[in-house]
Design a protein around this motif. Structure first.
Motif, PDB file in Angstrom:
ATOM      1  N   VAL A 163      56.261  63.218  72.523  1.00 19.99           N
ATOM      2  CA  VAL A 163      56.217  61.749  72.509  1.00 19.99           C
ATOM      3  C   VAL A 163      55.496  61.317  73.780  1.00 19.99           C
ATOM      4  CG1 VAL A 163      57.588  59.623  72.460  1.00 19.99           C
ATOM      5  CG2 VAL A 163      58.421  61.676  71.273  1.00 19.99           C
ATOM      6  N   VAL A 164      54.407  60.588  73.629  1.00 18.50           N
ATOM      7  CA  VAL A 164      53.692  60.087  74.810  1.00 18.50           C
ATOM      8  C   VAL A 164      54.105  58.625  74.987  1.00 18.50           C
ATOM      9  CG1 VAL A 164      51.482  59.906  75.999  1.00 18.50           C
ATOM     10  CG2 VAL A 164      51.768  61.600  74.180  1.00 18.50           C
ATOM     11  N   GLY A 165      54.776  58.338  76.104  1.00 15.52           N
ATOM     12  CA  GLY A 165      55.354  57.012  76.355  1.00 15.52           C
ATOM     13  C   GLY A 165      56.859  57.141  76.437  1.00 15.52           C
ATOM     14  N   CYS A 188      56.313  62.569  77.464  1.00 16.32           N
ATOM     15  CA  CYS A 188      55.269  62.450  78.486  1.00 16.32           C
ATOM     16  C   CYS A 188      55.109  60.996  78.916  1.00 16.32           C
ATOM     17  CB  CYS A 188      53.934  62.942  77.939  1.00 16.32           C
ATOM     18  SG  CYS A 188      53.979  64.636  77.345  1.00 16.32           S
ATOM     19  N   HIS A 189      54.521  60.788  80.094  1.00 17.28           N
ATOM     20  CA  HIS A 189      54.346  59.431  80.642  1.00 17.28           C
ATOM     21  C   HIS A 189      53.170  59.447  81.597  1.00 17.28           C
ATOM     22  CE1 HIS A 189      56.428  61.270  83.988  1.00 17.28           C
ATOM     23  NE2 HIS A 189      57.320  61.700  83.095  1.00 17.28           N
ATOM     24  N   SER A 190      53.035  58.361  82.369  1.00 15.38           N
ATOM     25  CA  SER A 190      51.810  58.230  83.170  1.00 15.38           C
ATOM     26  C   SER A 190      51.728  59.252  84.308  1.00 15.38           C
ATOM     27  CB  SER A 190      51.692  56.810  83.731  1.00 15.38           C
ATOM     28  OG  SER A 190      52.738  56.572  84.650  1.00 15.38           O
ATOM     29  N   GLY A 210      49.838  52.178  74.605  1.00 16.95           N
ATOM     30  CA  GLY A 210      49.202  50.865  74.785  1.00 16.95           C
ATOM     31  C   GLY A 210      47.819  50.965  75.396  1.00 16.95           C
ATOM     32  N   ARG A 211      47.095  52.059  75.109  1.00 16.60           N
ATOM     33  CA  ARG A 211      45.707  52.224  75.581  1.00 16.60           C
ATOM     34  C   ARG A 211      44.827  52.608  74.408  1.00 16.60           C
ATOM     35  NH1 ARG A 211      45.248  53.294  81.433  1.00 16.60           N
ATOM     36  NH2 ARG A 211      47.306  52.756  82.206  1.00 16.60           N
ATOM     37  N   ALA A 212      43.940  51.696  74.053  1.00 16.95           N
ATOM     38  CA  ALA A 212      43.131  51.873  72.849  1.00 16.95           C
ATOM     39  C   ALA A 212      42.367  53.199  72.850  1.00 16.95           C
ATOM     40  CB  ALA A 212      42.139  50.717  72.733  1.00 16.95           C
ATOM     41  N   ASP A 228      50.725  57.071  65.364  1.00 13.12           N
ATOM     42  CA  ASP A 228      50.066  56.194  66.333  1.00 13.12           C
ATOM     43  C   ASP A 228      50.788  54.845  66.374  1.00 13.12           C
ATOM     44  OD1 ASP A 228      48.348  54.810  67.945  1.00 13.12           O
ATOM     45  OD2 ASP A 228      46.564  55.073  66.674  1.00 13.12           O
ATOM     46  N   VAL A 229      51.547  54.627  67.447  1.00 13.68           N
ATOM     47  CA  VAL A 229      52.336  53.389  67.547  1.00 13.68           C
ATOM     48  C   VAL A 229      51.501  52.253  68.159  1.00 13.68           C
ATOM     49  CG1 VAL A 229      54.507  52.405  68.391  1.00 13.68           C
ATOM     50  CG2 VAL A 229      54.378  54.830  67.876  1.00 13.68           C
ATOM     51  N   GLY A 230      50.475  52.604  68.889  1.00  9.02           N
ATOM     52  CA  GLY A 230      49.702  51.612  69.655  1.00  9.02           C
ATOM     53  C   GLY A 230      49.228  50.447  68.802  1.00  9.02           C
ATOM     54  N   ALA A 231      49.257  49.271  69.405  1.00  6.13           N
ATOM     55  CA  ALA A 231      48.755  48.066  68.732  1.00  6.13           C
ATOM     56  C   ALA A 231      47.913  47.321  69.768  1.00  6.13           C
ATOM     57  CB  ALA A 231      49.912  47.218  68.230  1.00  6.13           C
ATOM     58  N   ASN A 232      46.625  47.651  69.801  1.00  2.78           N
ATOM     59  CA  ASN A 232      45.747  47.102  70.843  1.00  2.78           C
ATOM     60  C   ASN A 232      44.670  46.238  70.199  1.00  2.78           C
ATOM     61  OD1 ASN A 232      46.871  49.042  72.931  1.00  2.78           O
ATOM     62  ND2 ASN A 232      46.005  50.507  71.482  1.00  2.78           N
ATOM     63  N   GLN A 233      44.483  45.044  70.724  1.00  2.00           N
ATOM     64  CA  GLN A 233      43.420  44.166  70.220  1.00  2.00           C
ATOM     65  C   GLN A 233      42.140  44.493  70.983  1.00  2.00           C
ATOM     66  OE1 GLN A 233      43.195  42.194  67.724  1.00  2.00           O
ATOM     67  NE2 GLN A 233      45.333  41.781  67.170  1.00  2.00           N
ATOM     68  N   GLY A 282      50.175  51.290  59.526  1.00  2.00           N
ATOM     69  CA  GLY A 282      50.973  52.507  59.714  1.00  2.00           C
ATOM     70  C   GLY A 282      52.386  52.152  60.153  1.00  2.00           C
ATOM     71  N   VAL A 283      52.615  52.243  61.462  1.00  2.00           N
ATOM     72  CA  VAL A 283      53.956  52.001  62.002  1.00  2.00           C
ATOM     73  C   VAL A 283      54.355  50.522  61.922  1.00  2.00           C
ATOM     74  CG1 VAL A 283      55.342  52.132  64.123  1.00  2.00           C
ATOM     75  CG2 VAL A 283      53.803  54.009  63.524  1.00  2.00           C
ATOM     76  N   GLY A 284      53.403  49.621  62.114  1.00  2.00           N
ATOM     77  CA  GLY A 284      53.696  48.173  62.171  1.00  2.00           C
ATOM     78  C   GLY A 284      54.558  47.673  61.018  1.00  2.00           C
TER      79      GLY A 284
END
Ligand code: NDP
Length: 313
Positions: A163-165, A188-190, A210-212, A228-233, A282-284
Motif C-alpha cells: 500500500v503506497v500512502g 510505504c510513504h514519502s 495524490g500524485r498524478a 489506483d485510488v488517486g483522484a487528481n485533476q 474504479g475506486v470512486g
C-alpha cells in the motif's frame, strides 16, 4: 496482454442493488435509514461530492439531509450541531465532509460523532474495532477496495500486498483490511527508500498518494493487480500531453472541461499489470456505494443486530 479493467461502476451497481433490497426489508419493518451530511463553507469540490452522496442515498430510499454551516463557523457551534445529530434517533449516519476550515479542530469534531453513527469510520473506536476485527464501521474507500478485490476474485490470503500512502482515510485502513484478510502487507510513504523495488514485490499494489501518474511501469510486477485510488485533476496542457497525447476520448473531455481526472498510476501500467482499476470509474464509485452500506449497517448496529447478521452486511 493488457490488464483486465476492474469496472468499479459495475461493482458499485451490484452493491447498490443489494443495499436497496436490504433497505426495503428495513422499511417494511418501519425503519428508514437516515444520513446527515455536514458541509462547511462553499468548497466547490466538496459541494460536488456531497451532492453525489445525497443523490445516491435518496435514489435507494435512505433519508438524507445536508447541514451547511458557514465557512466561518466556530468550533463550538460545529460540535453543537454534531451533538444534536447524535441525539436524533432517525439519523443513523453522520458524515462531516473534509476538509474543514482552519479555525475548526477537525480531530475534536470527528471524535464528537457518535461511533455508532460514524459512517466514515474515522472515530478511534471504529479504528480500534477494525484493528481488533470486531464489527464496526469501516472507512468507505478502503472497504470499497476490498469489495473490488473480492468480487473480482483476486486472491488476497497469502499474497504480497503493498500500500503506497498511510493516510487515516485510505492507506492505513486499507493495509489493516488486507492484513485482516491474510495478505502480507507492506505500507510505504514519502520517506520510504527504494519505493519502486518494494512495489515490484506486490501481487496487489494499492496506490493512494495524490500524485498524478507517479507509479510507472517500473513499479509494477508483471501480472500484478493494481488499485489506483488517486483522484487528481490535470489542468495543465503539457502534463495532459505527457499522459494522454493521442487519446481521443480524453482529448475531447479535456478540451471541453479544461481538465481531466486521472489516478496516481501512469496510463501505460495497463501494459504490465494483470488487472487494474481505471480512473475515473474504479475506486470512486465504490466509495459512495460503501457509504450506503455503512448507513444501513449503522441502522442495524444501532438497533442491536447481532454479529452474525452484521457480517452479511
Ligand atoms: P494524503 O495526502 O492524506 O496521503 C498521501 C500519502 O501519500 C501520505 O501517506 C504520503 O506520505 C504519501 N506520499 C506522498 N508522496 C509520496 C511519494 N513521493 N512517495 C511515497 N509516498 C508518498 O492523501 P489521501 O490518502 O487522502 O488520498 C490519496 C489520493 O486518493 C488522493 O489523490 C485523493 O484525492 C484520492 N482519494 C480518492 C478517493 C476515491 O474515492 N477515489 C477517496 C479518498 C482519496 P507521508 O505520510 O509520509 O506524507
Amino acid at each position: 496482454m493488457p490488464a483486465i479493467i476492474l469496472d468499479g461502476k459495475k461493482i458499485a451497481a451490484e452493491i447498490r442493488a443489494e443495499v436497496t433490497v436490504e433497505i426495503q426489508g428495513l422499511r417494511a419493518a418501519g425503519v428508514r435509514p437516515g444520513l446527515a451530511v455536514v458541509l462547511v463553507g462553499s468548497n466547490p469540490a466538496s459541494a460536488v461530492y456531497v451532492r453525489q452522496k445525497v443523490k445516491a442515498c435518496e435514489e435507494i430510499g435512505i433519508h438524507s439531509e445536508t447541514h451547511a454551516p458557514p465557512q466561518a463557523v466556530s468550533n463550538r457551534d460545529l460540535v453543537a450541531l454534531i451533538n444534536q445529530l447524535n441525539q436524533r434517533d432517525e439519523i443513523d449516519g453522520i458524515l462531516v465532509q473534509l476538509p474543514l476550515p482552519s479555525q475548526v479542530d477537525m480531530k475534536q469534531v470527528l471524535i464528537t460523532i457518535d461511533p455508532a453513527k460514524d459512517v466514515d469510520g474515522f472515530h478511534p473506536m471504529n479504528v480500534g474495532f477494525l484493528s481488533t476485527q470486531l464489527p464496526g464501521l469501516v472507512p468507505c474507500t478502503p472497504a470499497g477496495i476490498l469489495e473490488i478485490l473480492k468480487r473480482s476474485r483476486i486472491p488476497i490470503a497469502g499474497q504480497e500486498a503493498v500500500v503506497v500512502g498511510r493516510s487515516q482515510i485510505v492507506g492505513k485502513p486499507t493495509a489493516m483490511l488486507l492484513l485482516n484478510n491474510n495478505a502480507t502487507v507492506t505500507v510505504c510513504h514519502s520517506k520510504t527508500r527504494n519505493l519502486a523495488s518494494i512495489c515490484r514485490r506486490a501481487d496487489i499494489l494499492v496506490v493512494a498518494v495524490g500524485r498524478a501518474g507517479m507509479i510507472t511501469q517500473e513499479y509494477v510486477k508483471p501480472g500484478a493487480s493494481v488499485i489506483d485510488v488517486g483522484a487528481n485533476q490535470v489542468t495543465d496542457r503539457r502534463e495532459f500531453d505527457k499522459f494522454f497525447r493521442g487519446n481521443k476520448k480524453r482529448e475531447h473531455s479535456f478540451t471541453k472541461n479544461g481538465s481531466t481526472l486521472m489516478g496516481d498510476v501512469h496510463p501505460r501500467v495497463v501494459e504490465v499489470a494483470g488487472a487494474i482499476t481505471p480512473v475515473p470509474g474504479g475506486v470512486g464509485p465504490l466509495t459512495i456505494a460503501m457509504l450506503m452500506v455503512n448507513t444501513v449497517k449503522a441502522a442495524n448496529l444501532r438497533r442491536g443486530a447481532g454479529i452474525q447478521e452484521l457480517s452479511k452486511v
